[in-house]
Write an enzyme that holds these catalytic residues in place. Structure first.
Site, short mmCIF file in Angstrom:
data_model
loop_
_atom_site.label_atom_id
_atom_site.label_comp_id
_atom_site.label_asym_id
_atom_site.label_seq_id
_atom_site.Cartn_x
_atom_site.Cartn_y
_atom_site.Cartn_z
N TYR A 46 -3.32 -12.62 -23.95
CA TYR A 46 -1.89 -12.87 -23.67
C TYR A 46 -1.70 -12.96 -22.17
O TYR A 46 -2.59 -13.43 -21.47
CB TYR A 46 -1.02 -11.80 -24.37
CG TYR A 46 0.35 -12.38 -24.68
CD1 TYR A 46 0.48 -13.44 -25.57
CD2 TYR A 46 1.48 -11.95 -24.02
CE1 TYR A 46 1.72 -14.04 -25.81
CE2 TYR A 46 2.71 -12.53 -24.26
CZ TYR A 46 2.82 -13.57 -25.15
OH TYR A 46 4.04 -14.17 -25.38
N ARG A 71 10.09 -23.35 -22.41
CA ARG A 71 10.03 -22.42 -21.28
C ARG A 71 8.92 -21.42 -21.53
O ARG A 71 9.13 -20.31 -21.98
CB ARG A 71 11.38 -21.71 -21.11
CG ARG A 71 11.58 -21.10 -19.73
CD ARG A 71 11.86 -19.62 -19.80
NE ARG A 71 10.86 -18.87 -20.55
CZ ARG A 71 11.00 -17.62 -20.94
NH1 ARG A 71 12.10 -16.97 -20.73
NH2 ARG A 71 10.04 -16.98 -21.59
N LYS A 109 0.92 -14.12 -29.32
CA LYS A 109 1.90 -13.09 -29.68
C LYS A 109 1.57 -12.48 -31.04
O LYS A 109 1.65 -11.27 -31.23
CB LYS A 109 3.28 -13.74 -29.72
CG LYS A 109 4.39 -12.78 -29.65
CD LYS A 109 5.01 -12.79 -28.28
CE LYS A 109 5.95 -11.65 -28.11
NZ LYS A 109 6.69 -11.71 -26.87
N GLU A 136 10.54 -17.55 -29.65
CA GLU A 136 9.77 -17.17 -28.47
C GLU A 136 9.73 -18.32 -27.46
O GLU A 136 9.43 -19.47 -27.82
CB GLU A 136 8.34 -16.83 -28.91
CG GLU A 136 7.41 -16.40 -27.82
CD GLU A 136 7.68 -14.98 -27.33
OE1 GLU A 136 8.32 -14.20 -28.05
OE2 GLU A 136 7.28 -14.68 -26.20
N ASP A 137 10.05 -17.99 -26.23
CA ASP A 137 9.92 -18.95 -25.12
C ASP A 137 10.68 -20.25 -25.32
O ASP A 137 10.17 -21.35 -25.02
CB ASP A 137 8.44 -19.19 -24.79
CG ASP A 137 7.87 -18.05 -23.95
OD1 ASP A 137 8.58 -17.05 -23.73
OD2 ASP A 137 6.71 -18.14 -23.52
N ASP A 140 12.47 -12.21 -28.89
CA ASP A 140 11.82 -11.15 -28.13
C ASP A 140 12.15 -11.21 -26.64
O ASP A 140 12.25 -10.19 -25.98
CB ASP A 140 10.31 -11.19 -28.33
CG ASP A 140 9.63 -10.02 -27.64
OD1 ASP A 140 10.01 -8.88 -27.94
OD2 ASP A 140 8.77 -10.25 -26.78
N ASP A 141 12.32 -12.44 -26.12
CA ASP A 141 12.62 -12.58 -24.69
C ASP A 141 13.93 -11.89 -24.34
O ASP A 141 14.11 -11.38 -23.24
CB ASP A 141 12.71 -14.05 -24.29
CG ASP A 141 11.44 -14.80 -24.65
OD1 ASP A 141 10.36 -14.31 -24.30
OD2 ASP A 141 11.54 -15.85 -25.31
N ASN A 154 7.65 -11.84 -13.94
CA ASN A 154 6.26 -12.24 -14.17
C ASN A 154 6.05 -13.68 -13.73
O ASN A 154 7.01 -14.44 -13.71
CB ASN A 154 5.96 -12.20 -15.68
CG ASN A 154 5.60 -10.81 -16.15
OD1 ASN A 154 4.85 -10.13 -15.50
ND2 ASN A 154 6.17 -10.43 -17.27
P1 NAD Z 1 15.83 -17.00 -17.42
O1 NAD Z 1 15.42 -18.35 -16.96
O2 NAD Z 1 16.59 -16.85 -18.67
O3 NAD Z 1 16.71 -16.30 -16.26
C1 NAD Z 1 16.43 -16.36 -14.88
C2 NAD Z 1 17.71 -15.98 -14.14
O4 NAD Z 1 17.41 -15.83 -12.76
C3 NAD Z 1 18.83 -17.01 -14.24
O5 NAD Z 1 20.02 -16.34 -14.50
C4 NAD Z 1 18.89 -17.60 -12.83
O6 NAD Z 1 20.21 -17.97 -12.45
C5 NAD Z 1 18.45 -16.43 -11.99
N1 NAD Z 1 17.94 -16.84 -10.68
C6 NAD Z 1 17.10 -17.84 -10.38
N2 NAD Z 1 16.90 -17.89 -9.05
C7 NAD Z 1 17.62 -16.88 -8.52
C8 NAD Z 1 17.82 -16.41 -7.19
N3 NAD Z 1 17.23 -16.99 -6.16
N4 NAD Z 1 18.64 -15.35 -7.02
C9 NAD Z 1 19.24 -14.76 -8.05
N5 NAD Z 1 19.08 -15.16 -9.32
C10 NAD Z 1 18.29 -16.21 -9.55
O7 NAD Z 1 14.49 -16.13 -17.47
P2 NAD Z 1 14.27 -14.74 -18.22
O8 NAD Z 1 13.74 -14.98 -19.59
O9 NAD Z 1 15.47 -13.91 -18.05
O10 NAD Z 1 13.05 -14.14 -17.38
C11 NAD Z 1 13.22 -13.80 -16.01
C12 NAD Z 1 11.98 -13.09 -15.51
O11 NAD Z 1 11.81 -11.86 -16.18
C13 NAD Z 1 10.68 -13.87 -15.71
O12 NAD Z 1 9.87 -13.75 -14.58
C14 NAD Z 1 10.05 -13.18 -16.87
O13 NAD Z 1 8.63 -13.28 -16.83
C15 NAD Z 1 10.48 -11.76 -16.65
N6 NAD Z 1 10.45 -10.98 -17.89
C16 NAD Z 1 9.77 -9.80 -17.89
C17 NAD Z 1 9.71 -9.05 -19.04
C18 NAD Z 1 8.98 -7.75 -19.03
O14 NAD Z 1 8.56 -7.29 -18.00
N7 NAD Z 1 8.83 -7.08 -20.14
C19 NAD Z 1 10.30 -9.50 -20.22
C20 NAD Z 1 10.99 -10.71 -20.18
C21 NAD Z 1 11.07 -11.44 -19.01
#
Ligand code: NAD
Length: 545
Positions: A98, A150, A168, A239-240, A262-263, A402
């Site tokens: 993964y 995504r 997954k 997912e994604d 899950d996201d 991430n």
């Molecule tokens: P997403 O695309 O739904 O959301 C991203 C958000 O960030 C959007 O609201 C966007 O407007 C904002 N953004 C982008 N550039 C920005 C900036 N310069 N300043 C402020 N805000 C900004 O993505 P997501 O699914 O919410 O995932 C976001 C991150 O979280 C990813 O890196 C993902 O890998 C990580 N994530 C981690 C875990 C975990 O650790 N368990 C789980 C899920 C997601």
């Protein structure tokens, strides 16, 4: 389509059936009974010996992608051995099947392709998806589906996104013991807007740009109805999917079928568990905290929604609970006066003067917790961390983005920037940090703590819906598995190697909620742990004769 209740093929066909093949581990008796005599070399190996041989070869491979390919090949020829390898070596193998390796594997999917796994359903299959699903040879109990738009932080990977549902579902089995025979990975090929893929001769998907609008929605609707028709009790995990579809689809289906994203929901649950652990260290309660999120997407609003649900469960009024959560997106602080905000941000658009950047928002709001989920690396700068340390005795700092390059800060930076006082969790793994004579062990807020147990609980009780209350129960259960010794060394989560036990407990908690709310499809047995355990797959070989 057969029930997963088990028909063992004979002879050469058995050696090509990954669900039953044991390779050189078939006993003398089995070799005679199953027509294998002469098809295998004479020496009989134990599964442990096979595992040692595989690991020796694996460890000699030059890079993570080669290791991914070797593990996929093992998965395709001997599932039990594959899952023994994964389960007995979680820390080493999880990053290979993964994140982070699966991201590269998706990008290179067409180039490393050897044999298909799961089902590919394309926009060209409109009108006959049920017929297509009937080609699956077994009964599916859980589907992980992506449209590849995504994939992790890598954007549109089209049909190459299949690496994600496959990976997954492997985690469902590895971390919770869900039977691989009932797992079905699905990729919906809606086209791709990724030019590199469209021009790649080895790309596995349709050579067309993405469908959108009504045609997209109709395909999803048909897929959902067909899946429910062909596999009536199936759980469908999204997912994604890209942000603009993920929320919509969750809203459309969450009260109609047994589904979750899950996201959004799994992330929320694991993050809330981390917060609950941090509160144990601080000796405070949720209502004492103010959360400032950097990012306002699936992860941020999912986490905020579940934190609010947790506060409401403690008797706080919903509006007051929402008031404790603030979001900063790419345009600045999310405030009431902003136009055109996406629906999921609206509950957190509070009265406040506009603020354009995170540091200014932080100084204005003085939060007790910051949660980075914007996928922009390095945004928890020394100034941000300094301000958090000035406002708080024990600042909560979650850098969840991430992959590692997108992390808001490293563990070392978080501890250095707050005089070692940060209660830190991360999205990517970081090594222990020596600080002030102490070894601090940051742990990952990994979704794998949560979704496998949620899936197992739902399967065990035949859940008809998966609700936020179940994710809340999962968060509390995960947090309860964090020991005082974990907290002493700065760990807000238990070791990943404990996921099997954590998942079993989460499964019981989820089933408990299902029974309480009338959402279980089976009558309640006396002992829920026993019920859950009866659904757990054991990767040690079974005897067939
Ligand atoms: P997403 O695309 O739904 O959301 C991203 C958000 O960030 C959007 O609201 C966007 O407007 C904002 N953004 C982008 N550039 C920005 C900036 N310069 N300043 C402020 N805000 C900004 O993505 P997501 O699914 O919410 O995932 C976001 C991150 O979280 C990813 O890196 C993902 O890998 C990580 N994530 C981690 C875990 C975990 O650790 N368990 C789980 C899920 C997601």
């Amino acid at each position: 389509m057969k029930d997963s209740e088990d028909v063992i093929p004979h002879g050469a066909r058995l050696l090509c059936d990954p669900l039953h093949n044991k390779g050189t581990a078939f006993s003398e008796v089995e070799r005679d009974a199953l027509g294998l005599r002469g098809l295998l070399p004479p020496h009989i190996h134990t599964q442990d010996e096979q595992m040692a041989r595989f690991l020796e070869n694996l460890r000699n491979l030059p890079d993570a992608l080669e290791k991914f390919v070797a593990l996929s090949a093992l998965h395709d020829r001997n599932e039990a051995l594959f899952f023994r390898v994964v389960c007995d070596n979680v820390d080493e193998i999880m990053p290979l099947i993964y994140t982070p390796t699966v991201g590269l594997a998706c990008q290179r999917f067409g180039h490393i392709f050897q044999r298909p796994r799961g089902m590919f359903i394309s926009i060209n299959d409109r009108g006959r998806i049920a017929e297509v699903l009937r080609n699956w040879p077994r009964k599916a109990g859980i589907i992980v589906v992506t449209d590849g738009e995504r994939i992790l932080g890598l954007g549109d990977q089209g049909a190459n996104g299949m690496g994600i549902p496959v990976g997954k579902l492997s985690l469902y089995t590895a971390c919770a013991g869900i039977d691989p025979a009932i797992c079905l990975p699905v990729t919906l090929d809606m086209g791709t807007n990724n030019e590199t893929l469209l021009n790649d001769p080895y790309y596995v998907g349709l050579r067309r740009r993405r469908v959108t609008g009504a045609a997209y929605d109709e395909l999803i609707d048909e897929f959902i109805s067909a899946a429910r028709e062909v596999f009536p009790d199936v759980i469908i995990q999204f997912e994604d999917f890209a942000n603009h579809n993920a929320f919509r689809l969750l809203e459309r289906y969450r009260d109609r079928i047994c589904t979750f994203n899950d996201d959004i929901q799994g992330t929320a649950s694991v993050a809330l568990a981390g917060v609950l652990s941090a509160l144990r260290v601080k000796g405070t309660s949720l209502a004492d905290e103010t959360f400032l999120f950097l990012g306002a997407g699936e992860a941020a609003t999912g986490i905020a929604d579940l934190i609010v649900a947790a506060m409401v469960a403690q008797g706080i009024a919903p509006e007051a609970a929402r008031q404790r959560c603030w979001l900063v997106d790419s345009k600045g602080l999310v405030v009431k006066s902003r136009d055109g905000l996406a629906a999921q941000k609206l509950p957190y658009a509070h009265e406040h003067a506009p603020v354009t950047d995170f540091l200014s928002a932080l100084k204005a709001l003085k939060p007790t917790a910051i949660v980075g989920v914007a996928a922009v690396g390095g945004t928890f700068t020394p100034e941000v961390l300094r301000a958090m340390a000035d406002f708080n005795e024990r600042p909560i700092v979650f850098a969840l983005s991430n992959p590692t390059s997108k992390a808001e800060c490293t563990a070392e930076q978080a501890y250095q920037g707050t005089d070692g006082r940060a209660l830190f969790a991360c999205g990517s793994p970081f090594a222990p940090v020596e600080f002030g004579g102490q070894t601090l062990v940051p742990r990952q807020g990994n979704n794998s703590y949560i979704f496998p147990g949620v899936g197992l609980g739902a399967i065990a009780c035949g859940a008809t819906r998966i609700t936020d209350e179940m994710f809340l129960a999962a968060a509390h259960t995960l947090a309860s598995q964090v020991t005082p010794a974990d907290l002493d060394q700065g760990s807000l989560f238990p070791p990943l190697a404990n996921t099997r036990e954590v998942s079993a407990r989460i499964a019981v908690a989820v089933a408990e909620v299902a029974y309480e709310r009338g959402l279980a499809g089976r009558s309640r047995p006396e002992d829920l742990r026993e019920l859950v355990q009866s659904h757990v797959y054991d990767p040690h070989y079974r005897r067939y004769a």
